[in-house]
Every structure is written in C-alpha cells, then in structure tokens.
Motif scaffolding. Structure first.
Motif, PDB file in Angstrom:
ATOM      1  N   ILE A  41     -85.659 -26.865  39.755  1.00 37.35           N
ATOM      2  CA  ILE A  41     -85.240 -26.434  38.418  1.00 37.35           C
ATOM      3  C   ILE A  41     -83.983 -25.577  38.491  1.00 37.35           C
ATOM      4  CG2 ILE A  41     -85.855 -24.959  36.458  1.00 37.35           C
ATOM      5  CD1 ILE A  41     -88.701 -25.817  36.794  1.00 37.35           C
ATOM      6  N   GLN A  45     -78.010 -22.445  41.380  1.00 40.50           N
ATOM      7  CA  GLN A  45     -77.962 -21.032  41.009  1.00 40.50           C
ATOM      8  C   GLN A  45     -79.202 -20.266  41.461  1.00 40.50           C
ATOM      9  OE1 GLN A  45     -77.464 -21.894  36.880  1.00 40.50           O
ATOM     10  NE2 GLN A  45     -75.899 -23.287  37.594  1.00 40.50           N
ATOM     11  N   ALA A  85     -86.481 -32.376  34.079  1.00 41.28           N
ATOM     12  CA  ALA A  85     -85.097 -32.735  33.792  1.00 41.28           C
ATOM     13  C   ALA A  85     -84.730 -32.455  32.340  1.00 41.28           C
ATOM     14  CB  ALA A  85     -84.855 -34.202  34.118  1.00 41.28           C
ATOM     15  N   ASN A  86     -85.630 -32.753  31.401  1.00 42.11           N
ATOM     16  CA  ASN A  86     -85.259 -32.537  30.005  1.00 42.11           C
ATOM     17  C   ASN A  86     -86.332 -31.821  29.196  1.00 42.11           C
ATOM     18  OD1 ASN A  86     -87.055 -34.581  29.968  1.00 42.11           O
ATOM     19  ND2 ASN A  86     -85.707 -36.125  29.080  1.00 42.11           N
ATOM     20  N   GLN A  88     -89.194 -32.533  28.219  1.00 42.38           N
ATOM     21  CA  GLN A  88     -90.022 -33.286  27.284  1.00 42.38           C
ATOM     22  C   GLN A  88     -91.448 -33.433  27.838  1.00 42.38           C
ATOM     23  OE1 GLN A  88     -88.738 -34.684  24.307  1.00 42.38           O
ATOM     24  NE2 GLN A  88     -86.938 -33.475  24.801  1.00 42.38           N
ATOM     25  N   TYR A 272     -87.332 -45.682  34.055  1.00 44.63           N
ATOM     26  CA  TYR A 272     -87.712 -44.295  33.785  1.00 44.63           C
ATOM     27  C   TYR A 272     -88.014 -43.552  35.096  1.00 44.63           C
ATOM     28  CZ  TYR A 272     -90.516 -40.507  31.774  1.00 44.63           C
ATOM     29  OH  TYR A 272     -91.022 -39.292  31.432  1.00 44.63           O
ATOM     30  N   ASP A 275     -84.750 -42.986  37.237  1.00 45.47           N
ATOM     31  CA  ASP A 275     -83.934 -41.894  36.704  1.00 45.47           C
ATOM     32  C   ASP A 275     -84.497 -40.536  37.100  1.00 45.47           C
ATOM     33  OD1 ASP A 275     -82.180 -43.576  35.556  1.00 45.47           O
ATOM     34  OD2 ASP A 275     -82.910 -43.358  33.506  1.00 45.47           O
ATOM     35  N   HIS A 276     -85.830 -40.406  37.020  1.00 45.75           N
ATOM     36  CA  HIS A 276     -86.420 -39.101  37.276  1.00 45.75           C
ATOM     37  C   HIS A 276     -86.523 -38.801  38.773  1.00 45.75           C
ATOM     38  CE1 HIS A 276     -87.452 -37.725  33.187  1.00 45.75           C
ATOM     39  NE2 HIS A 276     -87.320 -39.019  32.938  1.00 45.75           N
ATOM     40  N   LYS A 279     -83.447 -37.199  39.816  1.00 44.19           N
ATOM     41  CA  LYS A 279     -83.327 -35.788  39.436  1.00 44.19           C
ATOM     42  C   LYS A 279     -84.409 -34.936  40.107  1.00 44.19           C
ATOM     43  CE  LYS A 279     -79.886 -35.638  36.628  1.00 44.19           C
ATOM     44  NZ  LYS A 279     -79.403 -35.784  35.314  1.00 44.19           N
ATOM     45  N   ASP A 281     -87.555 -35.016  39.726  1.00 44.98           N
ATOM     46  CA  ASP A 281     -88.441 -34.563  38.669  1.00 44.98           C
ATOM     47  C   ASP A 281     -89.886 -34.808  39.109  1.00 44.98           C
ATOM     48  OD1 ASP A 281     -89.553 -33.848  36.296  1.00 44.98           O
ATOM     49  OD2 ASP A 281     -88.093 -34.927  35.077  1.00 44.98           O
TER      50      ASP A 281
ATOM     51  N   GLU B  63     -78.867 -41.812  31.671  1.00 48.33           N
ATOM     52  CA  GLU B  63     -80.177 -41.761  32.320  1.00 48.33           C
ATOM     53  C   GLU B  63     -81.218 -41.337  31.288  1.00 48.33           C
ATOM     54  OE1 GLU B  63     -77.680 -39.521  33.497  1.00 48.33           O
ATOM     55  OE2 GLU B  63     -76.837 -41.058  34.810  1.00 48.33           O
ATOM     56  N   SER B  64     -82.492 -41.634  31.584  1.00 50.45           N
ATOM     57  CA  SER B  64     -83.533 -41.207  30.662  1.00 50.45           C
ATOM     58  C   SER B  64     -83.738 -39.702  30.735  1.00 50.45           C
ATOM     59  CB  SER B  64     -84.846 -41.952  30.925  1.00 50.45           C
ATOM     60  OG  SER B  64     -85.126 -41.993  32.284  1.00 50.45           O
ATOM     61  N   THR B  65     -83.031 -39.029  31.637  1.00 51.15           N
ATOM     62  CA  THR B  65     -83.133 -37.573  31.727  1.00 51.15           C
ATOM     63  C   THR B  65     -82.071 -36.876  30.878  1.00 51.15           C
ATOM     64  OG1 THR B  65     -81.825 -37.784  33.742  1.00 51.15           O
ATOM     65  CG2 THR B  65     -84.171 -37.507  34.012  1.00 51.15           C
ATOM     66  N   ASN B  66     -81.226 -37.634  30.194  1.00 48.91           N
ATOM     67  CA  ASN B  66     -80.149 -37.025  29.398  1.00 48.91           C
ATOM     68  C   ASN B  66     -80.711 -36.162  28.275  1.00 48.91           C
ATOM     69  OD1 ASN B  66     -78.024 -39.968  29.605  1.00 48.91           O
ATOM     70  ND2 ASN B  66     -78.270 -38.259  30.987  1.00 48.91           N
ATOM     71  N   SER B  67     -79.939 -35.140  27.919  1.00 46.28           N
ATOM     72  CA  SER B  67     -80.363 -34.208  26.875  1.00 46.28           C
ATOM     73  C   SER B  67     -79.276 -34.107  25.813  1.00 46.28           C
ATOM     74  CB  SER B  67     -80.616 -32.838  27.506  1.00 46.28           C
ATOM     75  OG  SER B  67     -80.605 -31.839  26.532  1.00 46.28           O
ATOM     76  N   LEU B  72     -75.823 -29.304  29.339  1.00 47.55           N
ATOM     77  CA  LEU B  72     -76.400 -30.049  30.456  1.00 47.55           C
ATOM     78  C   LEU B  72     -75.739 -31.411  30.659  1.00 47.55           C
ATOM     79  CD1 LEU B  72     -80.163 -29.308  29.740  1.00 47.55           C
ATOM     80  CD2 LEU B  72     -78.605 -28.083  31.242  1.00 47.55           C
ATOM     81  N   LYS B 149     -76.872 -22.638  32.476  1.00 50.11           N
ATOM     82  CA  LYS B 149     -76.781 -23.759  33.408  1.00 50.11           C
ATOM     83  C   LYS B 149     -75.674 -24.708  32.966  1.00 50.11           C
ATOM     84  CE  LYS B 149     -81.480 -24.500  33.842  1.00 50.11           C
ATOM     85  NZ  LYS B 149     -82.547 -25.448  34.114  1.00 50.11           N
ATOM     86  N   ASP B 201     -80.768 -28.251  21.970  1.00 55.03           N
ATOM     87  CA  ASP B 201     -80.728 -29.716  21.910  1.00 55.03           C
ATOM     88  C   ASP B 201     -81.070 -30.243  20.520  1.00 55.03           C
ATOM     89  OD1 ASP B 201     -83.340 -28.972  21.956  1.00 55.03           O
ATOM     90  OD2 ASP B 201     -83.978 -30.425  23.480  1.00 55.03           O
TER      91      ASP B 201
END
Lengths: 318, 528
Positions: A41, A45, A85-86, A88, A272, A275-276, A279, A281, B63-67, B72, B149, B201
């Motif tokens: 996450i 940083q 990642a997002n 959700q 899906y 993509d994850h 990242k 995820d 990507e399906s991770t886009n926000s 971001l 971020k 978002d």
C-alpha cells in the motif's frame, strides 16, 4: 441411506475439504511473497513508522494463523475484503466480472458439449474413413493453434473484411441478452474451436473402446443400424470419460481464457486478476484464486457424481 | 456533384491547394466559377466544428485498478479521461507554449519566485457548484501534502507557500522557476471541488464532458456538459473510451469502424494500417527517447574519450529506420529536442563516424570489451537496438558484449544501478523539468551519474531567468555540455503514433507534449 446418496455426499464433503486445503495454500502462498500488504500500500513512501502504524491498523502484527481464520470467516460471510489498488469492495467488483465470465463460458459450453459429442459419434461411426479424418484434421489444427492467433484470424475475416460480428466484445449491464450474444460471437467461436477437439476425441476413443465389447457384437448380430448401436448401446457406457474431459474443458472456460479476454476486450475474471496481480493486490489475488479453485473442484465433483450416476455398477454396488 | 470536385474543395479547405488552383480544376471539369465558389463555401464550413455525434475511442494503457482520483493516475487511459472531464490551471498548446485555462492569466515577480494566477470567473463544476480560487488552492494543497500519493507530488516540492488573494491564487516558491505554469499543467492537477479533499474519486470536475459511466479497465462513458465555460471545445454529445490493451485488437476495431480513434500504434504496423480505407495514421515528434546510459563516475565510463567513442560509434539513422520503422527522429545525446520550447536547433547533429570513434577509443586507453545490459523492458526493440549498436561499434574497433537481462525487475535491478544499460525517458515539456529530473547532481534519478557543478549552476540559473533569449542561450550551453561530456547516448526520439477514421473525426491537431493531442483529442475534435 441410499448408497448413491451416500457416495454423492462423500464426494461433496471431500470437495469442501479440498477447497479448505486450497484456501490454506492460497493464504500461505501470498504470505511468503516478499513484502507484505502494508508495504504494497505504502510503496516507495514507506517509512518504518508508517509501516508499523498501518500494520497495527490492519492487524498484520497478529500471527498468520489468526489472520487466516479471520480471512476465512470473512469469506464464509461473503466479505472478500477491499482491493488495495482502488479501495473498492472486492465482492461487488468480482460479482459483475464473474457474471460476464460465466456468460461467456455458458454460451461456449452450450455449443461445445453437444457439438463435440456429436462430432465424436460421427468420427467413431466412420472410423478410419474420410469424415473421421477430416474432422480429426480440423479439430486437431484448431486445438493446436494459439488462441490469440485464432482470435486475430477470425477478427480479420469476420470483423474487418466481412463484418458480421464486432471485434470488441465489451458487454455491459444495459445491453439486452441478444446484444450480448452478438457481442460475444467471435470469442465464443475461438473458445469452441480450441476446446471442441478434446471432448470430440475423447468421445471417439471411448466409443471405439466400448465398440470392442461382446454386447455390441450382439447388437450388430440383432441387425441394429450402426448409429442406433452407438447412441443406445455404446454411448451410455462411454459417458463417464466424456463427462470428465468435458468438465476439464468447462473449468478451462472459466479460469483460463485470459488471452481470449484480452484479444476481444471482454471484461471477465482473467483480465481482472492480471491487472490486480500487476499491482500486487493481495486480497484480490486471494479472492480470485479461491473462486477459481472452487470452480475447478466443483466441476470435478459434478464429473464424479455424473460418472457414478451413469455407471450401474457404481449405482448398485454389491 | 462530382466526387472529384468535392475532393478538390476539401483540399482547398485544408490549405493544400489554393483557391485559384481549385477554380482552374473546376473549370477543367466544366463547372462555372459561381458554382465552384458555392462548393468552396460548403467545404470551408465543414472545417468549422460540427456539433453532436458520438466519439468512440479505443485506448491502450488502462487497468481495472484505475481510479477517478487524478492523484493516482499513472497510465494512458486515466490521463485521457482526466484530461477530458477535467481542466487544469494552464495547458500546453500545440506549439509548445503555455496557455491559460482555468487561470485566466498569470504573472510573476521579476525573480520568478512569486506567481499570481488570476482564476477564471463563471466556471461551473459538474455538480453545479461555482469554482473559486479556494478550490484551486485546496487542489494544489492536496497534491503537495506530505502524505499525498499524488503523481505530481515531486514537482510541487519547490512550493514554499500558497494563498488565496481575492480572485487570485498566489504561489511563492523556494527559488525562482520560470516554468511554474508548465508544472501546473501536469495531468494530475485537475481542479476539483474543495480540492477533492472530501471525496477524491468523485469524478466531479470542470471539463467539457461529464462522467456518465465509469467501469475501470473496461470503458468510460462521458457526455457533454452543457454549462462548460469554453464553448469552442467539447463538440460531441457522447464520448466513449473503450480500454483495448491489445494492439492488434485496437487496430482491428479501428478498421472495422467500432472505434473512431486509437492510440499507441505499433511503428511496425503503422505503414500497413495506413493502407486501410478511411484511416489516417498520425505520427508526432514527442519528447520521449530511447537511450543507452553510461555512469560518468564508474570505470571505464569515467573516461570522456570512451564515452565520446561510444557516442560516435552508434548509427542513429539506422536505429530510427530499424527500431522505430522510421517513426522517430535522431537524437543528439541530449535529453531534449526541438519539440520543447527554447531549444537551440543550431547545435550540430552528431553522426556515425567509426574513424573518429576509433580515435577516441584509442585515446581512452581502454582495452577489452564493454558490457552493455539490455532488455525489452527498457523499450520495445531494446535488444535489437543493442545488437545494432554492437555491430556499428565493431567497425570502430570497439567490442561491446551484450547481456540480456530479464524484463521483470529491470527497473529495480539494472536501470540506475548498472554502469551501462538501455533505458528510455518519456520526456518532459520543458528543458528545465527534464534536466532537473535526471541530470542535476542532486537528482535521485541521475541515471548517468552526470555530476558537473558548472552544469548544475547553469540549469538552476536558467530556471529563474524570465528573459527568453538569455534563457535559450543558457540551455544551449547546457545542452552542448551534455552532448559533449554527458553519459547519455541518445540515438533516437520516438514518435507518438495515433490513428483515426477520417470519415468520422475531424479537427485533429498534433501536439508534441503528449499522446492523442496532449490528451485533448475528445475535447478538440468533432465529427466529420
């Protein structure tokens, strides 16, 4: 208890046990990856203090087995966690994707199952003669071609040169069933072409195997027509191996079609997951892994049960 | 009406043939002058934007991770949708100049330390709220916050303080920077209500289109925002962006007419795609380049003669032809080219010269082979490019050994870690940004270990210089320094290659700053 019911219960129970074992493996697998969720996450940083705070907040400083049971408890209650990642809710996100994947797999399976069995029967009937050879040559060729190449070939001919179907198969909720069906024409064709060969050849082999038996000879001597012999006498005895390979094909349709999804831009589970994974995820990877395992195990249980039901010797054990 | 005549009329409108020549052709086809003038009028009107219609875009890089949180955004599709539904304070124009956008105008103190942006009045957010200078302040605050971020976090670190003064947004910098308006055109810095602090978002912005459907990694649907402040943009009723990450699928969708516009066309197929009916392939020289990096502080590359030998031993023209299929331009061992403002085009172009290379190589006293690390992760065709380099260097008597590294982990383990490796930069809109990012002694991404105090001084001084002529002179000097002493071998700049259906889309204008008209293709184009 009826012996069949007992057998089926046993199979299902074994399936659930297996799924639990897989869930342990998935959890352990994501734990031994370098870095943990907190690091994933925070990324670049990450300061030691921020890491410690986040770990405490997410309960990552608890022992792994406790976290496993917490995760399992959540999963059993339909809570798959939140995407890193997002942010959700994973269950909601996966819901739509899974429905899409099942739609594509369902349409393909509805064609593959009858078609491959029919072609297999025809091949067995004309064993060694030209229909058998032509069918074998075609299905072996399409099985051997990579999916993306088949996809591109179909796209070129059926979407660009002679446009009968769209090359972009994106489906969404507001589309009607028939619109969706039209959208998935090309990917379904690809999946049928790459899968039909397996089941067809297994059908052919199983039927030919049965055809050696004495009771087939009797049927022939009774004067039955060849197709009737195959359909009424040989096929019921060949169901078990056919169903087994058919289930493996179906499982592939659900979990293994990421290449087809990418080529035809179909919003399914494969894309899906990829993509994850990119990242890191972890919660999503765990959830999708578990769903895929459940599909595999579930379909194999179905294959087992069908084999039992189709086999009189298993249905009426001594 | 004759198709031929229509065709000529179109060419007049596009400025390709003159009105006089058109009348001549028309006469040849037996059409009177009056009729021909009417025709011309129709064609000229067609060149003014037509309202309505739907634009379908097929885009790679989603990507399906886009926000929807602009902080971001990191890949191509988020860049595109943020630019379509959002606005920035400033925007980089097609000619590379900076133009006002949500800031109506901007001025700076003579030392370029204090900047005042006059915020445009009467700008409405998609939720009906009126945009104020306070929203601008909050937006920049959110992106520059220590915990942020945001992808724009780094470029905002030079800000000392910010405040709202009536309708003005005032920024005070730690040291002068004449390029601040360029920094604020960064695609992460779309202005949001209350800076996006409540709900980053939410997808509420001030752009000419507002969000209708957002399915990350699948599609984004936007519709015209009736109350947009600028009536000269946003001509379509609906814009749909389909995420198509597979390059072949993207091209097929364009050819079959399912989409009207695609990005990232592979240079290898660009010439084939050109042959498709109704398709225009558009290549723009951008800021991005494919390069080989040498560490100036590590043997044997600490010898400038060896560095010079390698720079002379690379065949740039061949690289552009074979690696980029001609869709690019030769580099001159500087990280900038004529696509950025204040570039001095009079700096002589370095060419392949095996003899001179051999001379410098001998002078460096190096013997044995030089190890070059490469991978297709560095840039598409990097392995082939290394092999070409090896062959051209051989003619100069320089032996290059190629080590192919795994693509996975290349950016962690090889780039900026190993003394000689293939790499790329996406480029920056200004010279200062590019040099500050990777060639100042203090830069974290100084991937050539180029540490020359005189060069640093020039760049920092040029940054605060508001006189363009003086500034250009300084960049010219810095560029020559890089070219002759730096560790960067820059053989080629790659083009942005996009394609669109000319029967569906009109109004395309090249913009070197970024792909797809700097992300504004949907905002500025209209239906043909």
């Amino acid at each position: 208890m009826h012996p069949v019911l007992k057998l089926v219960t046993q199979r299902v129970a074994l399936g659930i046990l297996l799924l639990l074992a897989v869930s342990v493996l998935i959890f352990a697998g994501t734990q031994i990856l370098p870095g943990d969720v907190a690091q994933a996450i925070l990324g670049q940083q990450a300061t030691p203090q921020a890491l410690a705070n986040l770990r405490a907040q997410m309960g990552l400083n608890q022992p792994a087995y406790i976290r496993y049971f917490q995760w399992l408890f959540g999963v059993l209650h339909g809570d798959l966690g939140k995407s890193l990642a997002n942010g959700q809710d994973i269950a909601t996100e996966i819901g739509g994707r899974l429905a899409n994947t099942l739609f594509l797999a369902g349409v393909s399976a509805a064609i593959i199952a009858p078609l491959s069995v029919l072609l297999g029967l025809v091949s067995a009937l004309y064993e060694g003669r030209w229909p058998d050879k032509v069918l074998s040559a075609i299905t072996l060729a399409t099985v051997s071609l990579p999916e993306f190449l088949l996809g591109y070939i179909l796209m070129f001919f059926l979407a660009v040169e002679y446009p009968i179907a769209p090359s972009v198969s994106t489906v969404f909720d507001s589309m009607s069933f028939w619109e969706k069906l039209h959208a998935v024409t090309l990917p379904v064709m690809v999946l049928v072409l790459v899968s039909v060969g397996h089941t067809m050849r297994m059908t052919r082999a199983a039927i030919l195997n049965v055809m050696q038996s004495a009771y087939i000879e009797t049927a022939e001597l009774k004067g039955l027509r060849p197709f009737r012999i195959i359909w009424r006498h040989a096929f019921p005895n060949a169901i078990s191996p056919i169903v087994n390979v058919l289930m493996v094909d179906l499982a592939y349709l659900v979990v293994g079609v990421v290449v087809t999804e990418v080529v035809f831009v179909y919003p399914g589970m494969g894309q899906y997951l990829v993509d994850h994974v990119a990242k890191r995820d972890v919660p999503v990877v765990q959830a999708v892994g578990l769903i895929f395992a459940a599909v595999y195990i579930g379909l194999n249980v179905v294959a087992d049960v069908v084999s039992i039901l189709a086999n009189p010797r298993l249905r009426h054990p001594k | 009406m004759s198709d031929e005549l229509n065709h000529f009329a179109g060419r007049v409108a596009a400025g390709l043939i003159s009105r006089r020549a058109f009348l001549g052709r028309a006469a040849a086809l037996g059409v009177g002058a009056a009729m021909a003038d009417t025709l011309l009028g129709t064609a000229a009107r067609a060149a003014t934007p037509k309202k309505g219609g739907t634009l379908m875009m097929g885009l790679g890089g989603g990507e399906s991770t886009n926000s929807l949180d602009p902080a971001l955004a990191a890949s191509q599709v988020p860049f595109m949708y943020i630019s379509t539904i959002g606005n920035y304070l400033t925007t980089v124009a097609a000619n590379g100049d900076i133009e006002p956008s949500l800031a109506e105008s901007f001025t700076s103190s003579p030392d370029a330390k204090v900047w005042t942006f006059k915020i445009r009045k009467g700008v409405e957010f998609h939720n009906g709220k009126t945009m104020t200078a306070d929203d601008v302040l909050k937006t920049i605050q959110r992106h520059s916050d220590k915990k942020s971020k945001s992808g724009a976090f780094g470029i905002l670190q030079s800000i000392e303080s910010m405040k709202v003064d009536g309708d003005n947004f005032v920024v005070t910098l730690k040291s002068g920077n004449a390029d601040l308006p360029y920094l604020l055109a960064d695609y992460h810095l779309a202005i949001q209500p209350n800076g996006g602090m409540d709900k980053p978002d939410s997808g509420i912005f001030t752009g000419p289109y507002k969000l209708k459907t957002f399915e990350p990694g699948v599609r984004v649907v936007m519709e015209k925002f009736a109350n947009h402040w600028d009536s000269s943009v946003g001509h379509f009723d609906t814009v749909t962006m389909l995420v198509i990450n597979d390059a072949t699928a993207r091209n097929a969708a364009l050819q079959s007419g399912q989409v009207h516009m695609v990005n990232s066309v592979d240079p290898k197929v660009a010439n084939l795609l050109k042959r498709a009916p109704n398709v225009t392939v558009d290549a723009v020289q951008g800021h991005g380049f494919y390069c080989f990096n040498m560490f100036c502080d590590t043997d044997p590359f600490s010898s400038n003669d060896l560095r010079m030998a390698l720079k002379l031993a690379i065949n740039r023209e061949e690289m552009v032809q074979k690696i980029l299929s001609g869709y690019g331009s030769v580099g001159n061992d500087m990280p900038v080219n004529a696509s950025v403002p204040l570039f001095d085009s009079s700096i002589p172009q370095r060419t392949y010269d095996p003899e001179k290379a051999a001379f410098h190589y001998k002078k460096s006293g190096h013997s044995g082979s030089v190890l070059l690390r490469t991978s297709d992760a560095a840039f598409p065709g990097a392995v082939d490019a290394a092999a070409l380099f090896q062959q051209s260097a051989k003619k100069a008597g320089i032996d290059i050994t190629i080590k192919r590294e795994p693509a996975d982990g290349y950016w962690n383990d090889v780039w900026n870690k190993q003394p000689f490796s293939a790499s790329y930069w996406g480029g920056r809109p200004t010279q200062d940004q590019m040099y500050s990012t990777a060639y100042l002694s203090s830069a974290a991404w100084n991937d050539t270990r180029f540490k020359v105090p005189g060069f640093d001084k020039l760049i920092v001084e040029a940054r605060a210089e508001l006189d363009k002529a003086k500034r250009k002179q300084m960049y010219s000097e810095a560029g020559r320094m890089m070219r002759d002493e730096g560790g960067l071998i820059n053989p080629m700049f790659n083009n942005f290659i996009s394609a669109y259906r000319k029967d569906k889309v009109a109004g395309w204008v090249d913009n070197a700053n970024q792909d797809m008209m700097n992300g504004l293709a949907a905002v500025k184009c209209w239906q043909a």
